[in-house]
Design a protein around this motif. Structure first.
Motif, mmCIF file in Angstrom:
data_model
loop_
_atom_site.group_PDB
_atom_site.id
_atom_site.type_symbol
_atom_site.label_atom_id
_atom_site.label_comp_id
_atom_site.label_asym_id
_atom_site.label_seq_id
_atom_site.Cartn_x
_atom_site.Cartn_y
_atom_site.Cartn_z
ATOM 1 N N HIS A 176 -9.723 -24.905 -54.832
ATOM 2 C CA HIS A 176 -10.358 -25.300 -56.119
ATOM 3 C C HIS A 176 -11.163 -24.445 -56.840
ATOM 4 C CE1 HIS A 176 -12.293 -28.248 -58.934
ATOM 5 N NE2 HIS A 176 -13.390 -27.474 -58.448
ATOM 6 N N PHE A 177 -11.795 -23.623 -56.300
ATOM 7 C CA PHE A 177 -12.709 -22.515 -56.976
ATOM 8 C C PHE A 177 -12.013 -21.258 -57.038
ATOM 9 C CE2 PHE A 177 -16.366 -25.383 -55.700
ATOM 10 C CZ PHE A 177 -16.755 -25.365 -56.764
ATOM 11 N N GLY A 178 -10.757 -21.090 -56.320
ATOM 12 C CA GLY A 178 -10.087 -19.791 -56.379
ATOM 13 C C GLY A 178 -10.702 -18.538 -55.903
ATOM 14 N N VAL A 179 -11.414 -18.757 -54.870
ATOM 15 C CA VAL A 179 -12.095 -17.882 -54.078
ATOM 16 C C VAL A 179 -11.844 -17.598 -52.717
ATOM 17 C CG1 VAL A 179 -14.213 -18.080 -55.680
ATOM 18 C CG2 VAL A 179 -14.187 -19.229 -53.395
ATOM 19 N N ARG A 180 -12.239 -16.371 -52.201
ATOM 20 C CA ARG A 180 -12.112 -16.189 -50.854
ATOM 21 C C ARG A 180 -12.836 -17.077 -49.947
ATOM 22 N NH1 ARG A 180 -13.600 -10.857 -52.019
ATOM 23 N NH2 ARG A 180 -15.188 -11.271 -50.456
ATOM 24 N N PRO A 181 -12.533 -17.499 -48.844
ATOM 25 C CA PRO A 181 -13.573 -18.287 -47.831
ATOM 26 C C PRO A 181 -14.667 -17.743 -47.622
ATOM 27 C CG PRO A 181 -11.167 -18.203 -46.799
ATOM 28 C CD PRO A 181 -11.211 -17.218 -48.081
ATOM 29 N N ASP A 182 -14.776 -16.480 -47.525
ATOM 30 C CA ASP A 182 -16.175 -15.878 -47.116
ATOM 31 C C ASP A 182 -17.179 -15.874 -48.051
ATOM 32 O OD1 ASP A 182 -14.557 -13.952 -48.651
ATOM 33 O OD2 ASP A 182 -15.361 -12.000 -47.437
ATOM 34 N N ARG A 183 -16.643 -16.300 -49.440
ATOM 35 C CA ARG A 183 -17.621 -16.509 -50.612
ATOM 36 C C ARG A 183 -18.193 -17.928 -50.783
ATOM 37 N NH1 ARG A 183 -20.020 -12.354 -52.069
ATOM 38 N NH2 ARG A 183 -19.886 -13.361 -54.275
ATOM 39 N N VAL A 184 -17.791 -18.703 -49.693
ATOM 40 C CA VAL A 184 -18.256 -20.179 -49.748
ATOM 41 C C VAL A 184 -19.225 -20.340 -48.899
ATOM 42 C CG1 VAL A 184 -17.478 -22.508 -49.547
ATOM 43 C CG2 VAL A 184 -15.859 -20.922 -50.711
ATOM 44 N N ILE A 185 -20.181 -21.151 -49.202
ATOM 45 C CA ILE A 185 -21.190 -21.678 -48.233
ATOM 46 C C ILE A 185 -21.326 -23.087 -47.967
ATOM 47 C CG2 ILE A 185 -23.636 -21.660 -47.536
ATOM 48 C CD1 ILE A 185 -23.964 -19.491 -49.773
ATOM 49 N N HIS A 186 -20.875 -23.417 -46.712
ATOM 50 C CA HIS A 186 -20.864 -25.006 -46.335
ATOM 51 C C HIS A 186 -22.159 -25.245 -45.400
ATOM 52 C CE1 HIS A 186 -19.295 -28.867 -45.374
ATOM 53 N NE2 HIS A 186 -19.697 -28.657 -44.373
ATOM 54 N N VAL A 187 -22.919 -26.616 -46.157
ATOM 55 C CA VAL A 187 -24.168 -26.705 -45.618
ATOM 56 C C VAL A 187 -23.675 -28.065 -45.049
ATOM 57 C CG1 VAL A 187 -26.431 -27.724 -46.102
ATOM 58 C CG2 VAL A 187 -25.513 -25.558 -47.326
ATOM 59 N N GLY A 188 -24.179 -28.456 -43.659
ATOM 60 C CA GLY A 188 -24.030 -29.613 -43.060
ATOM 61 C C GLY A 188 -24.828 -29.839 -41.975
ATOM 62 N N TYR A 220 -8.127 -34.522 -46.910
ATOM 63 C CA TYR A 220 -8.237 -34.325 -45.603
ATOM 64 C C TYR A 220 -9.725 -34.392 -44.934
ATOM 65 C CZ TYR A 220 -3.856 -31.476 -46.798
ATOM 66 O OH TYR A 220 -2.777 -31.395 -47.395
ATOM 67 N N THR A 221 -10.007 -34.452 -43.718
ATOM 68 C CA THR A 221 -11.325 -34.901 -43.366
ATOM 69 C C THR A 221 -11.701 -33.524 -42.370
ATOM 70 O OG1 THR A 221 -10.485 -36.088 -41.210
ATOM 71 C CG2 THR A 221 -10.928 -37.297 -43.310
ATOM 72 N N LYS A 222 -13.065 -33.213 -42.250
ATOM 73 C CA LYS A 222 -13.524 -32.279 -41.484
ATOM 74 C C LYS A 222 -13.302 -33.020 -40.211
ATOM 75 C CE LYS A 222 -17.480 -32.785 -43.833
ATOM 76 N NZ LYS A 222 -18.898 -32.950 -43.787
ATOM 77 N N PRO A 223 -13.064 -31.735 -39.105
ATOM 78 C CA PRO A 223 -13.085 -30.245 -39.469
ATOM 79 C C PRO A 223 -11.829 -29.722 -39.792
ATOM 80 C CG PRO A 223 -13.126 -30.959 -37.117
ATOM 81 C CD PRO A 223 -13.199 -32.180 -37.957
ATOM 82 N N ASP A 224 -10.708 -30.466 -39.952
ATOM 83 C CA ASP A 224 -9.450 -29.865 -40.425
ATOM 84 C C ASP A 224 -9.705 -28.674 -41.582
ATOM 85 O OD1 ASP A 224 -6.980 -29.679 -41.607
ATOM 86 O OD2 ASP A 224 -6.368 -31.742 -41.631
ATOM 87 N N PRO A 225 -9.099 -27.799 -41.160
ATOM 88 C CA PRO A 225 -9.187 -26.296 -41.886
ATOM 89 C C PRO A 225 -8.711 -26.659 -43.342
ATOM 90 C CG PRO A 225 -8.210 -25.811 -39.871
ATOM 91 C CD PRO A 225 -8.545 -27.554 -39.763
ATOM 92 N N ARG A 226 -7.714 -27.570 -43.588
ATOM 93 C CA ARG A 226 -7.229 -27.901 -44.819
ATOM 94 C C ARG A 226 -8.325 -28.563 -45.798
ATOM 95 N NH1 ARG A 226 -2.131 -31.152 -42.908
ATOM 96 N NH2 ARG A 226 -3.710 -32.045 -41.694
ATOM 97 N N ALA A 227 -9.390 -29.167 -45.144
ATOM 98 C CA ALA A 227 -10.353 -29.794 -46.115
ATOM 99 C C ALA A 227 -11.434 -28.660 -46.652
ATOM 100 C CB ALA A 227 -11.351 -30.647 -45.131
ATOM 101 N N PHE A 228 -11.508 -27.636 -45.802
ATOM 102 C CA PHE A 228 -12.204 -26.479 -46.391
ATOM 103 C C PHE A 228 -11.351 -25.608 -47.392
ATOM 104 C CE2 PHE A 228 -14.182 -27.573 -42.471
ATOM 105 C CZ PHE A 228 -15.594 -27.932 -42.583
ATOM 106 N N GLN A 229 -9.930 -25.499 -46.861
ATOM 107 C CA GLN A 229 -9.323 -24.461 -47.766
ATOM 108 C C GLN A 229 -8.964 -25.297 -49.080
ATOM 109 O OE1 GLN A 229 -7.918 -21.699 -46.751
ATOM 110 N NE2 GLN A 229 -7.462 -21.765 -48.997
#
Length: 105
Positions: free
Chosen positions: A34-46, A20-29
């Protein structure tokens, strides 16, 4: 390539790998899964506001925008969603370190 973001980042997820490509939510999901964590435990830098920041925020992920001294396109997103703004990668790493040190919750 996976070691390049170290010690600030643990991996990278190009669209050819996640399907999937950004900004598609599936790319972030895909990263969250992959890490088996909640989204609020991830930091995206861009550095792309629409793809990186809007996409991450809409996916429930913390975001750090590398502005390269550009004006913030949407002040409300910074205020309402806690998007951190960094002028360069070094500043983004500092913001990420701060978030990861316990301010992700």
């Amino acid at each position: 390539m996976r070691s390049l973001p170290s010690p600030w980042g643990s991996d990278f997820f190009p669209s050819c790998r996640v399907g999937y490509t950004k900004p598609d939510p599936r790319a972030f999901q895909a990263v969250v899964d992959h890490f088996g964590v909640r989204p609020d435990r991830v930091i995206h830098v861009g550095d792309d506001w629409a793809c990186d920041i809007v996409g991450a925020v809409e996916s429930g992920i913390k975001a750090v925008w590398i502005s390269r001294r550009r004006q913030v396109p949407a002040d409300s997103m910074v205020v309402d969603h806690g998007v951190l703004v960094a002028t360069d990668l070094a500043a983004a790493a500092a913001h990420s370190t701060h978030l990861a040190a316990g301010n992700l919750e």
